[in-house]
Design a protein around this motif. Structure first.
Motif, short mmCIF file in Angstrom:
data_model
loop_
_atom_site.label_atom_id
_atom_site.label_comp_id
_atom_site.label_asym_id
_atom_site.label_seq_id
_atom_site.Cartn_x
_atom_site.Cartn_y
_atom_site.Cartn_z
N GLY A 47 -19.83 6.10 -7.86
CA GLY A 47 -18.66 7.18 -7.18
C GLY A 47 -19.27 8.25 -6.55
N VAL A 48 -18.86 8.28 -5.20
CA VAL A 48 -19.28 9.14 -4.22
C VAL A 48 -18.27 10.40 -4.11
CG1 VAL A 48 -19.83 9.46 -1.63
CG2 VAL A 48 -20.49 7.57 -2.96
N CYS A 49 -18.72 11.50 -4.42
CA CYS A 49 -17.74 12.81 -4.46
C CYS A 49 -18.13 13.35 -3.15
CB CYS A 49 -18.09 13.74 -5.45
SG CYS A 49 -18.18 12.92 -7.14
N LEU A 50 -16.85 13.48 -2.32
CA LEU A 50 -16.76 14.36 -1.06
C LEU A 50 -16.08 15.37 -1.35
CD1 LEU A 50 -16.69 10.90 1.11
CD2 LEU A 50 -18.69 12.40 0.79
N ASN A 51 -16.00 16.31 -0.27
CA ASN A 51 -15.20 17.41 -0.15
C ASN A 51 -14.10 17.38 0.94
OD1 ASN A 51 -16.52 18.44 2.23
ND2 ASN A 51 -17.89 19.80 0.93
N ALA A 52 -13.13 18.04 1.09
CA ALA A 52 -12.29 17.91 2.15
C ALA A 52 -12.80 18.04 3.49
CB ALA A 52 -10.91 18.62 1.92
N GLY A 53 -13.62 19.14 3.62
CA GLY A 53 -14.38 19.46 4.93
C GLY A 53 -15.05 18.35 5.50
N ALA A 54 -15.80 17.73 4.69
CA ALA A 54 -16.59 16.44 5.28
C ALA A 54 -15.81 15.37 5.85
CB ALA A 54 -17.45 15.88 4.00
N MET A 55 -14.64 14.82 4.87
CA MET A 55 -13.81 13.99 5.53
C MET A 55 -12.96 14.22 6.75
SD MET A 55 -12.47 12.26 1.93
CE MET A 55 -11.65 13.77 1.39
N LEU A 56 -12.45 15.59 6.71
CA LEU A 56 -11.77 15.82 7.78
C LEU A 56 -12.68 16.14 9.17
CD1 LEU A 56 -9.05 18.15 6.13
CD2 LEU A 56 -8.66 15.70 6.87
N ARG A 57 -13.51 16.73 9.20
CA ARG A 57 -14.64 16.62 10.08
C ARG A 57 -14.88 15.38 10.86
NH1 ARG A 57 -17.20 20.71 6.95
NH2 ARG A 57 -18.88 19.13 6.12
N VAL A 58 -15.09 14.44 10.05
CA VAL A 58 -15.33 13.07 10.48
C VAL A 58 -14.02 12.45 11.32
CG1 VAL A 58 -15.63 10.62 10.07
CG2 VAL A 58 -17.07 12.23 8.85
N ALA A 59 -12.90 12.61 10.43
CA ALA A 59 -11.37 12.42 11.18
C ALA A 59 -11.43 13.06 12.41
CB ALA A 59 -10.46 12.72 10.15
N ARG A 60 -11.66 14.30 12.72
CA ARG A 60 -11.44 15.03 13.84
C ARG A 60 -12.20 14.35 14.91
NH1 ARG A 60 -13.35 20.54 12.52
NH2 ARG A 60 -15.36 19.58 13.12
N GLU A 61 -13.74 14.03 14.67
CA GLU A 61 -14.28 13.68 15.51
C GLU A 61 -14.11 12.15 16.04
OE1 GLU A 61 -16.41 15.64 17.32
OE2 GLU A 61 -16.62 17.12 15.98
N LEU A 62 -13.66 11.29 14.93
CA LEU A 62 -13.15 9.97 15.45
C LEU A 62 -12.10 10.05 16.39
CD1 LEU A 62 -13.19 8.35 11.73
CD2 LEU A 62 -14.80 7.96 13.86
N GLU A 63 -10.99 11.07 16.22
CA GLU A 63 -9.92 11.49 17.13
C GLU A 63 -10.60 11.50 18.48
OE1 GLU A 63 -7.22 13.15 19.61
OE2 GLU A 63 -8.65 14.27 18.57
N ALA A 64 -11.59 12.60 18.70
CA ALA A 64 -12.11 13.00 19.93
C ALA A 64 -12.85 11.91 20.50
CB ALA A 64 -13.09 14.28 19.76
N ALA A 65 -13.47 11.05 19.90
CA ALA A 65 -14.27 9.87 20.30
C ALA A 65 -13.31 8.93 21.07
CB ALA A 65 -15.23 9.23 19.38
N SER A 66 -12.11 8.49 20.56
CA SER A 66 -11.09 7.60 21.08
C SER A 66 -10.10 8.37 21.96
CB SER A 66 -10.48 7.16 19.73
OG SER A 66 -9.59 7.88 19.29
#
Length: 487
Positions: A155-174
């Motif tokens: 079980g890998v525990c992640l906070n919201a900030g870590a996940m949403l930073r990735v989502a934001r950068e994926l959107e910027a990349a595409s």
């Protein structure tokens, strides 16, 4: 509330105001506008707020309902676990017990197991009182399970900030490709797909979220390519995320005239090594493929090729929110969106995470990978070989479905192979091996091989739940077959 989460909520509200009647989510039989998406999510967030605190487990197939509850948990700051649809009953039990979940939503076929785990049906939820409270790292928004190299998921525990930073950068990349219709191919229990959907929502694009069976996806590695290709074509998808084996099927189908590139504008590929020859084939047919790299412990995507910054053979430059450095032994280390910790283990306090992957950065900052540090073997001639490299060349040839390469302390490299077509002749397999060898240096080539008696499977313990080979188990199970090759 974390800054990134507030930003995400504000963005969803802005989409509701500015493009409220535009299509947000399309399921098998349902369509929801951005206004309706907000209403559905906030309704579920309210239902969650009326329940005692604790972890929410979602054991649902891909579809609007799963996404609504996932987003509701996120915005209401309740820790959530999306169980991968390919997990075995024993793995599901482990996940639920380890995280101490007190709320569950599940498909009808999972209800028997919910009862066995002590849950009782109350309205929409299955509810229970855990035997003992489980202490999650502070700020945990999601526990994502990675099967790793053993049968017990971590079980890998992640906070919201870590996940949403990735989502934001994926959107910027595409963004330069301007995809407006995103098809979720992988189950949302796979973090990469989960964040791909978030990225599409950030962009204000339409998310096409169909049940796995409708896409021809079954278990960890079973695919009905005819159904998958039909779903991609009929959906009008402009963007999607694939693993290498799915990319290989799509490329082969386009080459054979069975389907077209169509409206696809941005196809991200990751999850395992991609053969350079497969990427070259994709380029030759005009399929816009962008290879990336990541791991759950770093909130999924770390590096990604993108329009205007594409370097074939690399996994792209690190995304802006992370830093990458290479240790003296060649191991890749990452900082920027590191996990809070593993469930049941001490909280992670280090800024840098040792990925276990070997690689290097070129002069322009592109990251290249050379396989897993722990899987590397040394031949009797003293040459280091990463088997994933060779296996990728073999399995992305269009002939071989599964490959296991071994050569520790041996003068030549050995392979156990299972073809895509079980009726394929030994001559066809040999030709595929020779073609793969042609692109490899002599020390990495397969010098001898044998056909496996049957495919590697999670049920027999030779594959992880997400389709990766369990090397020690394969060596033990097929020791005699490997010994026969040496004779």
């Amino acid at each position: 509330m974390p800054h990134e989460l507030q930003q995400f909520k504000d963005l969803l509200l802005a989409h509701g105001r500015e493009r409220g009647d535009a299509l947000a989510i399309e399921g098998a039989n349902e369509r929801y506008t951005f206004k309706q998406l907000l209403a559905e999510v906030w309704l579920r967030a309210k239902a969650l707020s009326e329940r005692p605190g604790g972890v929410l487990v979602l054991a649902l197939d891909n579809g609007p309902e799963l996404l609504f509850w996932d987003l509701a948990a996120l915005v209401s700051e309740r820790a959530c676990v999306i169980v991968p649809t390919f997990f075995s009953p024993a793995q599901v039990r482990h996940c639920v017990e380890q995280c101490g979940a007190n709320l569950m939503l599940c498909q009808p076929e999972w209800e028997g197991q919910a009862r066995q785990l002590g849950f009782v049906k109350q309205d929409a939820f299955w509810v229970r009182e855990p035997a003992a409270a489980v202490a999650l790292p502070e700020g945990t928004a999601k526990v994502t399970y990675t099967s790793g190299s053993t049968g017990t998921p971590k079980g890998v525990c992640l906070n919201a900030g870590a996940m949403l930073r990735v989502a934001r950068e994926l959107e910027a990349a595409s963004r330069p490709s301007e995809p407006r219709r995103y098809l979720a191919v992988l189950p949302l229990g796979v973090l990469l797909e989960n964040l791909g959907v978030y990225a599409a929502l950030v962009a204000g694009a339409s998310v096409l979220l169909y049940p796995q069976a409708q896409l021809g996806m079954g278990g960890a590695s079973q695919v009905d390519f005819k159904r998958l290709l039909g779903a991609i074509a009929l959906s009008g998808a402009q963007s999607l995320i694939l693993v290498p084996q799915l990319l290989m099927g799509l490329v082969t189908a386009i080459e054979r005239g069975l389907t077209r590139v169509g409206p696809l504008r941005f196809v991200a590929v990751g999850g395992a090594r991609v053969s350079p020859s497969l990427l070259a084939r994709a380029e030759a047919i005009g399929l816009p493929v962008f290879e990336g790299y990541g791991l759950s412990e770093c909130a999924s995507v770390v590096a990604l090729n993108r329009p205007g910054a594409l370097r074939p053979g690399s996994v792209g430059r690190p995304l802006p929110h992370v830093q990458v450095r290479i240790a003296e032994d060649g191991e890749v280390w990452v900082a920027g969106s590191v996990l809070l910790g593993y469930l049941g283990e001490p909280v992670v306090t280090s800024t840098w995470w040792a990925t276990g992957d070997l690689g290097y950065l070129d002069n322009e900052g592109y990251l290249y990978l050379n396989g897993r540090k722990k899987h590397q073997f040394i031949t009797s001639f003293g040459r280091n070989v990463n088997p994933e490299w060779v296996e990728a060349e073999l399995t992305q040839s269009g002939v071989i479905a599964q490959a296991f390469v071994h050569g520790e302390g041996q003068p030549r490299n050995l392979a156990l192979l299972w073809p895509l077509d079980p009726g394929a002749s030994d001559e066809a397999i040999e030709l595929a091996v020779q073609r793969s060898n042609a692109g490899l240096p002599d020390y990495a080539r397969v010098h001898a091989w044998r056909r496996l008696p049957g495919p590697l499977t999670p049920s027999e313990g030779t594959l992880t739940a997400n389709g990766r080979p369990r090397r020690e188990a394969i060596l033990q199970r097929y020791h005699t077959l490997l010994s026969d090759i040496l004779l």
